[in-house]
Write a protein that holds these residues in place. Sequence first.
Motif, PDB file in Angstrom:
ATOM      1  N   SER A 202     132.245  79.598  30.139  1.00  0.00           N
ATOM      2  CA  SER A 202     131.376  79.724  28.961  1.00  0.00           C
ATOM      3  C   SER A 202     131.168  81.192  28.609  1.00  0.00           C
ATOM      4  O   SER A 202     131.149  81.562  27.423  1.00  0.00           O
ATOM      5  N   ASN A 203     131.009  82.039  29.632  1.00  0.00           N
ATOM      6  CA  ASN A 203     130.889  83.481  29.392  1.00  0.00           C
ATOM      7  C   ASN A 203     132.160  84.019  28.734  1.00  0.00           C
ATOM      8  O   ASN A 203     132.095  84.825  27.794  1.00  0.00           O
ATOM      9  N   ASN A 204     133.312  83.572  29.241  1.00  0.00           N
ATOM     10  CA  ASN A 204     134.587  84.006  28.647  1.00  0.00           C
ATOM     11  C   ASN A 204     134.690  83.572  27.189  1.00  0.00           C
ATOM     12  O   ASN A 204     135.130  84.342  26.322  1.00  0.00           O
ATOM     13  N   MET A 205     134.283  82.322  26.931  1.00  0.00           N
ATOM     14  CA  MET A 205     134.348  81.798  25.573  1.00  0.00           C
ATOM     15  C   MET A 205     133.491  82.625  24.625  1.00  0.00           C
ATOM     16  O   MET A 205     133.916  82.970  23.506  1.00  0.00           O
ATOM     17  N   CYS A 206     132.289  82.980  25.059  1.00  0.00           N
ATOM     18  CA  CYS A 206     131.402  83.781  24.216  1.00  0.00           C
ATOM     19  C   CYS A 206     131.977  85.180  23.981  1.00  0.00           C
ATOM     20  O   CYS A 206     131.825  85.744  22.891  1.00  0.00           O
ATOM     21  N   ASP A 207     132.638  85.730  24.983  1.00  0.00           N
ATOM     22  CA  ASP A 207     133.287  87.036  24.816  1.00  0.00           C
ATOM     23  C   ASP A 207     134.393  86.960  23.761  1.00  0.00           C
ATOM     24  O   ASP A 207     134.575  87.890  22.962  1.00  0.00           O
ATOM     25  N   TRP A 208     135.163  85.839  23.773  1.00  0.00           N
ATOM     26  CA  TRP A 208     136.245  85.680  22.791  1.00  0.00           C
ATOM     27  C   TRP A 208     135.676  85.571  21.374  1.00  0.00           C
ATOM     28  O   TRP A 208     136.239  86.132  20.435  1.00  0.00           O
ATOM     29  N   PHE A 209     134.557  84.856  21.233  1.00  0.00           N
ATOM     30  CA  PHE A 209     133.941  84.759  19.906  1.00  0.00           C
ATOM     31  C   PHE A 209     133.346  86.101  19.476  1.00  0.00           C
ATOM     32  O   PHE A 209     133.398  86.466  18.295  1.00  0.00           O
ATOM     33  N   LYS A 210     132.793  86.830  20.442  1.00  0.00           N
ATOM     34  CA  LYS A 210     132.252  88.162  20.131  1.00  0.00           C
ATOM     35  C   LYS A 210     133.357  89.079  19.604  1.00  0.00           C
ATOM     36  O   LYS A 210     133.150  89.859  18.670  1.00  0.00           O
ATOM     37  N   ALA A 211     134.565  88.938  20.186  1.00  0.00           N
ATOM     38  CA  ALA A 211     135.710  89.741  19.731  1.00  0.00           C
ATOM     39  C   ALA A 211     136.129  89.361  18.316  1.00  0.00           C
ATOM     40  O   ALA A 211     136.831  90.143  17.648  1.00  0.00           O
ATOM     41  N   ARG A 212     135.713  88.174  17.852  1.00  0.00           N
ATOM     42  CA  ARG A 212     136.021  87.737  16.480  1.00  0.00           C
ATOM     43  C   ARG A 212     134.838  87.976  15.545  1.00  0.00           C
ATOM     44  O   ARG A 212     134.756  87.373  14.480  1.00  0.00           O
ATOM     45  N   GLY A 213     133.912  88.836  15.979  1.00  0.00           N
ATOM     46  CA  GLY A 213     132.825  89.264  15.100  1.00  0.00           C
ATOM     47  C   GLY A 213     131.564  88.427  15.166  1.00  0.00           C
ATOM     48  O   GLY A 213     130.626  88.638  14.389  1.00  0.00           O
ATOM     49  N   TYR A 214     131.485  87.452  16.072  1.00  0.00           N
ATOM     50  CA  TYR A 214     130.307  86.583  16.144  1.00  0.00           C
ATOM     51  C   TYR A 214     129.162  87.297  16.860  1.00  0.00           C
ATOM     52  O   TYR A 214     129.368  87.871  17.936  1.00  0.00           O
ATOM     53  N   PRO A 215     127.955  87.264  16.279  1.00  0.00           N
ATOM     54  CA  PRO A 215     126.795  87.850  16.963  1.00  0.00           C
ATOM     55  C   PRO A 215     126.519  87.121  18.284  1.00  0.00           C
ATOM     56  O   PRO A 215     126.742  85.906  18.386  1.00  0.00           O
ATOM     57  N   THR A 216     126.020  87.844  19.258  1.00  0.00           N
ATOM     58  CA  THR A 216     125.711  87.251  20.570  1.00  0.00           C
ATOM     59  C   THR A 216     124.720  86.097  20.428  1.00  0.00           C
ATOM     60  O   THR A 216     124.802  85.104  21.152  1.00  0.00           O
ATOM     61  N   THR A 217     123.805  86.206  19.467  1.00  0.00           N
ATOM     62  CA  THR A 217     122.772  85.167  19.305  1.00  0.00           C
ATOM     63  C   THR A 217     123.375  83.808  18.932  1.00  0.00           C
ATOM     64  O   THR A 217     122.837  82.765  19.321  1.00  0.00           O
TER      65      THR A 217
END
Length: 256
Positions: A202-217
């Motif tokens: 899940s942490n990895n998934m959130c990192d991948w979305f963060k790399a696509r511009g998604y806010p951490t929130t």
Amino acid sequence: QEEGAEWIAEFYQQNRTTIHNKYPKLGLINKEELKELILFILQDNVFKFNNNYYKQKFGTTMGAKFSFKYANIYMHIWYKKFLHNNTNNILTNYFRFVDDMIGSTNHPEQDIINFLIYINTLHKSIQFTGSYSQKSVNFLDTTVYITNNNIHTTLYTKPTDRKQYLHFNSSHPLNTKKSLPYSQLMRLKRIIQEPENLEKESNNMCDWFKARGYPTTVCNQARSKLAPTDRRELLKYKTKDDKDRKFQEFLKGKPF
């Protein structure tokens, strides 16, 4: 094509009552008529390319809705004929999803190798590639492995996967973009059984979305929403009524 048309017409004949009960408004035809219609679709597919006309001579009909179900039913019958009732089959059990299969055996490695060679001699148009292991195997988007004599699943990602999710700056509705981390994290919760592994992926998934511009929130909100959900509930098959009820809850009495 002749073989496929014959087998599927037979399958239809054997299941006519079930089909009629499920689709009472659908008129029933006999086996011979169905076979004739199947062969018409298979053998009369004409298409145009570079101002030349071609007739497809082999395989299922390109571009037809019929083709996927034709192939799926055919392979169901093929497995039943050649594996289910075959003395050379060493599999203790096996499961199929369209053209992917997973199974287990108590036989030694050489028997597995011989079996893979054998099933590739059964039909000139149906060829299998196979992998095997005493520890883990990949099936669809899961890795199936054994720990303490128990079967577990975790996420399998193909080496070619570049995680090119929809960019957050894309001109899509905000709800669409927010739904992507939620749906992907839900998928992880369905696939991964062990909590520590789920946390890591899940942490990895959130990192991948963060790399696509998604806010951490956005990812944190999705994780919080999923946290109280029991994994067993996510694995339950949803009927049409279940989906309709969920959709009405989403609408909250408002028009879509």
